[in-house]
Design a protein around this motif. Sequence first.
Motif, PDB file in Angstrom:
ATOM      1  N   THR A  21      47.847  38.285  36.631  1.00 50.09           N
ATOM      2  CA  THR A  21      48.918  37.284  36.650  1.00 50.09           C
ATOM      3  C   THR A  21      48.472  35.951  36.040  1.00 50.09           C
ATOM      4  O   THR A  21      49.230  34.977  36.074  1.00 50.09           O
ATOM      5  CB  THR A  21      49.418  37.040  38.090  1.00 50.09           C
ATOM      6  N   ASP A  22      47.248  35.910  35.496  1.00 47.01           N
ATOM      7  CA  ASP A  22      46.740  34.684  34.859  1.00 47.01           C
ATOM      8  C   ASP A  22      46.785  33.492  35.801  1.00 47.01           C
ATOM      9  O   ASP A  22      47.088  32.373  35.396  1.00 47.01           O
ATOM     10  CB  ASP A  22      47.530  34.359  33.583  1.00 47.01           C
ATOM     11  N   TYR A  23      46.473  33.739  37.056  1.00 44.94           N
ATOM     12  CA  TYR A  23      46.453  32.673  38.048  1.00 44.94           C
ATOM     13  C   TYR A  23      45.033  32.132  38.154  1.00 44.94           C
ATOM     14  O   TYR A  23      44.111  32.891  38.485  1.00 44.94           O
ATOM     15  CB  TYR A  23      46.938  33.218  39.386  1.00 44.94           C
ATOM     16  N   VAL A  24      44.827  30.872  37.802  1.00 46.21           N
ATOM     17  CA  VAL A  24      43.547  30.161  37.884  1.00 46.21           C
ATOM     18  C   VAL A  24      42.493  30.678  36.898  1.00 46.21           C
ATOM     19  O   VAL A  24      41.985  29.935  36.080  1.00 46.21           O
ATOM     20  CB  VAL A  24      42.963  30.138  39.315  1.00 46.21           C
ATOM     21  N   ARG A  25      42.124  31.958  36.994  1.00 41.45           N
ATOM     22  CA  ARG A  25      41.140  32.511  36.039  1.00 41.45           C
ATOM     23  C   ARG A  25      41.400  34.010  35.926  1.00 41.45           C
ATOM     24  O   ARG A  25      42.026  34.606  36.811  1.00 41.45           O
ATOM     25  CB  ARG A  25      39.704  32.252  36.515  1.00 41.45           C
ATOM     26  N   PRO A  26      40.926  34.640  34.856  1.00 37.64           N
ATOM     27  CA  PRO A  26      41.137  36.092  34.725  1.00 37.64           C
ATOM     28  C   PRO A  26      40.498  36.829  35.893  1.00 37.64           C
ATOM     29  O   PRO A  26      39.443  36.432  36.385  1.00 37.64           O
ATOM     30  CB  PRO A  26      40.409  36.439  33.412  1.00 37.64           C
ATOM     31  N   GLY A  27      41.170  37.878  36.359  1.00 35.48           N
ATOM     32  CA  GLY A  27      40.598  38.711  37.403  1.00 35.48           C
ATOM     33  C   GLY A  27      40.722  38.125  38.786  1.00 35.48           C
ATOM     34  O   GLY A  27      40.111  38.634  39.733  1.00 35.48           O
ATOM     35  N   LEU A  28      41.512  37.073  38.959  1.00 40.71           N
ATOM     36  CA  LEU A  28      41.645  36.474  40.293  1.00 40.71           C
ATOM     37  C   LEU A  28      42.830  37.053  41.057  1.00 40.71           C
ATOM     38  O   LEU A  28      42.738  37.316  42.247  1.00 40.71           O
ATOM     39  CB  LEU A  28      41.765  34.951  40.203  1.00 40.71           C
ATOM     40  N   ALA A  29      43.963  37.238  40.365  1.00 43.55           N
ATOM     41  CA  ALA A  29      45.162  37.713  41.079  1.00 43.55           C
ATOM     42  C   ALA A  29      45.905  38.738  40.237  1.00 43.55           C
ATOM     43  O   ALA A  29      46.077  38.563  39.032  1.00 43.55           O
ATOM     44  CB  ALA A  29      46.085  36.553  41.423  1.00 43.55           C
ATOM     45  N   ALA A  30      46.359  39.782  40.916  1.00 42.62           N
ATOM     46  CA  ALA A  30      47.068  40.877  40.244  1.00 42.62           C
ATOM     47  C   ALA A  30      48.450  41.070  40.856  1.00 42.62           C
ATOM     48  O   ALA A  30      48.663  40.847  42.044  1.00 42.62           O
ATOM     49  CB  ALA A  30      46.283  42.178  40.385  1.00 42.62           C
ATOM     50  N   SER A  31      49.376  41.490  40.001  1.00 42.31           N
ATOM     51  CA  SER A  31      50.605  42.115  40.462  1.00 42.31           C
ATOM     52  C   SER A  31      50.415  43.604  40.202  1.00 42.31           C
ATOM     53  O   SER A  31      49.780  43.978  39.217  1.00 42.31           O
ATOM     54  CB  SER A  31      51.785  41.586  39.648  1.00 42.31           C
ATOM     55  N   HIS A  32      50.927  44.445  41.103  1.00 45.13           N
ATOM     56  CA  HIS A  32      50.823  45.888  40.852  1.00 45.13           C
ATOM     57  C   HIS A  32      52.184  46.453  40.489  1.00 45.13           C
ATOM     58  O   HIS A  32      53.170  46.215  41.191  1.00 45.13           O
ATOM     59  CB  HIS A  32      50.231  46.609  42.062  1.00 45.13           C
ATOM     60  N   ALA A 181      47.869  46.103  49.782  1.00 41.67           N
ATOM     61  CA  ALA A 181      47.519  45.351  50.993  1.00 41.67           C
ATOM     62  C   ALA A 181      47.729  43.852  50.863  1.00 41.67           C
ATOM     63  O   ALA A 181      47.452  43.127  51.817  1.00 41.67           O
ATOM     64  CB  ALA A 181      46.067  45.632  51.366  1.00 41.67           C
ATOM     65  N   GLY A 182      48.210  43.362  49.723  1.00 37.56           N
ATOM     66  CA  GLY A 182      48.378  41.907  49.601  1.00 37.56           C
ATOM     67  C   GLY A 182      47.051  41.227  49.888  1.00 37.56           C
ATOM     68  O   GLY A 182      46.061  41.484  49.208  1.00 37.56           O
ATOM     69  N   ASP A 183      47.007  40.406  50.962  1.00 38.41           N
ATOM     70  CA  ASP A 183      45.780  39.719  51.362  1.00 38.41           C
ATOM     71  C   ASP A 183      45.201  40.243  52.673  1.00 38.41           C
ATOM     72  O   ASP A 183      44.173  39.748  53.140  1.00 38.41           O
ATOM     73  CB  ASP A 183      46.042  38.210  51.528  1.00 38.41           C
ATOM     74  N   THR A 184      45.857  41.222  53.290  1.00 39.63           N
ATOM     75  CA  THR A 184      45.422  41.683  54.614  1.00 39.63           C
ATOM     76  C   THR A 184      44.037  42.326  54.563  1.00 39.63           C
ATOM     77  O   THR A 184      43.249  42.184  55.500  1.00 39.63           O
ATOM     78  CB  THR A 184      46.452  42.671  55.200  1.00 39.63           C
ATOM     79  N   PRO A 226      43.651  55.986  53.937  1.00 43.35           N
ATOM     80  CA  PRO A 226      43.942  55.835  52.502  1.00 43.35           C
ATOM     81  C   PRO A 226      42.747  56.236  51.631  1.00 43.35           C
ATOM     82  O   PRO A 226      41.597  56.127  52.065  1.00 43.35           O
ATOM     83  CB  PRO A 226      44.230  54.337  52.358  1.00 43.35           C
ATOM     84  N   GLU A 227      43.053  56.690  50.422  1.00 46.14           N
ATOM     85  CA  GLU A 227      42.005  56.976  49.427  1.00 46.14           C
ATOM     86  C   GLU A 227      41.673  55.738  48.606  1.00 46.14           C
ATOM     87  O   GLU A 227      40.575  55.611  48.071  1.00 46.14           O
ATOM     88  CB  GLU A 227      42.477  58.080  48.468  1.00 46.14           C
ATOM     89  N   ALA A 228      42.657  54.875  48.452  1.00 46.41           N
ATOM     90  CA  ALA A 228      42.437  53.652  47.675  1.00 46.41           C
ATOM     91  C   ALA A 228      43.337  52.570  48.250  1.00 46.41           C
ATOM     92  O   ALA A 228      44.423  52.856  48.765  1.00 46.41           O
ATOM     93  CB  ALA A 228      42.764  53.869  46.199  1.00 46.41           C
ATOM     94  N   ILE A 229      42.857  51.336  48.184  1.00 45.71           N
ATOM     95  CA  ILE A 229      43.662  50.183  48.579  1.00 45.71           C
ATOM     96  C   ILE A 229      43.713  49.230  47.387  1.00 45.71           C
ATOM     97  O   ILE A 229      42.718  49.057  46.675  1.00 45.71           O
ATOM     98  CB  ILE A 229      43.088  49.497  49.841  1.00 45.71           C
ATOM     99  N   TYR A 230      44.896  48.647  47.177  1.00 43.54           N
ATOM    100  CA  TYR A 230      45.109  47.725  46.051  1.00 43.54           C
ATOM    101  C   TYR A 230      45.294  46.327  46.610  1.00 43.54           C
ATOM    102  O   TYR A 230      46.208  46.073  47.398  1.00 43.54           O
ATOM    103  CB  TYR A 230      46.326  48.179  45.228  1.00 43.54           C
ATOM    104  N   LEU A 231      44.383  45.436  46.209  1.00 43.83           N
ATOM    105  CA  LEU A 231      44.380  44.057  46.697  1.00 43.83           C
ATOM    106  C   LEU A 231      44.994  43.160  45.626  1.00 43.83           C
ATOM    107  O   LEU A 231      44.779  43.380  44.425  1.00 43.83           O
ATOM    108  CB  LEU A 231      42.938  43.585  46.933  1.00 43.83           C
ATOM    109  N   THR A 232      45.671  42.126  46.068  1.00 47.98           N
ATOM    110  CA  THR A 232      46.144  41.157  45.080  1.00 47.98           C
ATOM    111  C   THR A 232      44.949  40.491  44.408  1.00 47.98           C
ATOM    112  O   THR A 232      44.979  40.205  43.222  1.00 47.98           O
ATOM    113  CB  THR A 232      47.077  40.130  45.756  1.00 47.98           C
ATOM    114  N   HIS A 233      43.855  40.311  45.188  1.00 50.94           N
ATOM    115  CA  HIS A 233      42.625  39.690  44.646  1.00 50.94           C
ATOM    116  C   HIS A 233      41.475  40.685  44.805  1.00 50.94           C
ATOM    117  O   HIS A 233      40.815  40.618  45.827  1.00 50.94           O
ATOM    118  CB  HIS A 233      42.287  38.399  45.371  1.00 50.94           C
ATOM    119  N   TYR A 234      41.072  41.760  44.043  1.00 49.86           N
ATOM    120  CA  TYR A 234      41.765  42.043  42.841  1.00 49.86           C
ATOM    121  C   TYR A 234      41.761  43.552  42.593  1.00 49.86           C
ATOM    122  O   TYR A 234      40.684  44.142  42.388  1.00 49.86           O
ATOM    123  CB  TYR A 234      41.063  41.327  41.671  1.00 49.86           C
TER     124      TYR A 234
END
Length: 319
Positions: A21-32, A181-184, A226-234
């Motif tokens: 999402t180009d928030y602050v720096r590359p690789g910091l925040a994702a949208s899935h 998982a967002g930030d949880t 779960p087999e995988a978890i997707y975090l917003t960061h990152y």
Amino acid sequence: MGADISGKLTDFAAGITAIDTDYVRPGLAASHLVVDGGRAAFVDTGTTLSVPNLLAALAMKDIDPADVDWVLATHVHLDHAGGAGELMRHLPNARCAIHPRGARHLAEPSKLIAGSIAVYGEARYRELYGEIVPIEQDRLFVVGDGERILLGSRSLELIHTPGHALHHYCVVDLDYYRIFAGDTFGISYRDFDVNGREFIFPTTTPVHFDPEALYASVDRLMSYRPEAIYLTHYAEVRDLERLAHELKQRVRAFADLGRRHAGTPDRSRKLRVEMYAMLSGWLDEHGFSDDGKRRHWLLDDDVELNCQGIEVWLDRGSA
Ligand SMILES: [Zn+2]
């Protein structure tokens, strides 16, 4: 045609793509982006300034904006849902799913904006978030705990997961044993990977950090096996048993750090110095070899936000 943003996309199994999402720096925040049978959903949106990336990702995947059914905003913090209103303007058929305690903030974002200016200051706020667009009430889908929705042919279960934020929910992808998982489930930047081994730490951002609730929410996520978890960061993490264990230990360590300094006159400064030292120590154990300058670059914003959140928690008197 959207811009070529292939460098900002990471494709995973099961029709899942992380978009930077180009928030602050590359690789910091994702949208899935999740695609199933030609239908699509976004989990978290980044900010208003991220929306061009999200639309370009749709174009690259040959998905018509009219085929996006859901914008799933895990919570209203602006790096997750700040762009939801602007994104919804481009998606004629989408509904935006939000926790009941978050809905009014998306419909009427003035309090959210004021809260974020209090955290970041006016100038930094403008630079990070742009304009926040409200969402019409009738396009909001208020998420009940355990509620299931459909995306194409797959079932997504939406579960309330307080701890990072009181109004946080996670998205369980039942058919593929995956969780958004967002930030949880904390923060795990790919910058900290050492030989593919992931590093994790909690995010205790203001204003609802609650360690006990967070342990319970992490356990609840893991109960789905779960087999995988997707975090917003990152994005994707997979070494989940170890990460869940370390995450809970580190939540406890941050909470203890806060309690230790609850009555210290120089509390704010001490918390920041010691939290950075803790994280840096864990990075040493993890085998991360980069120097202090790069560590500070990767950690300083989170140390600041985490300490603000811990101070709010201490001042609430629930520590
Ligand atoms: Zn958050």
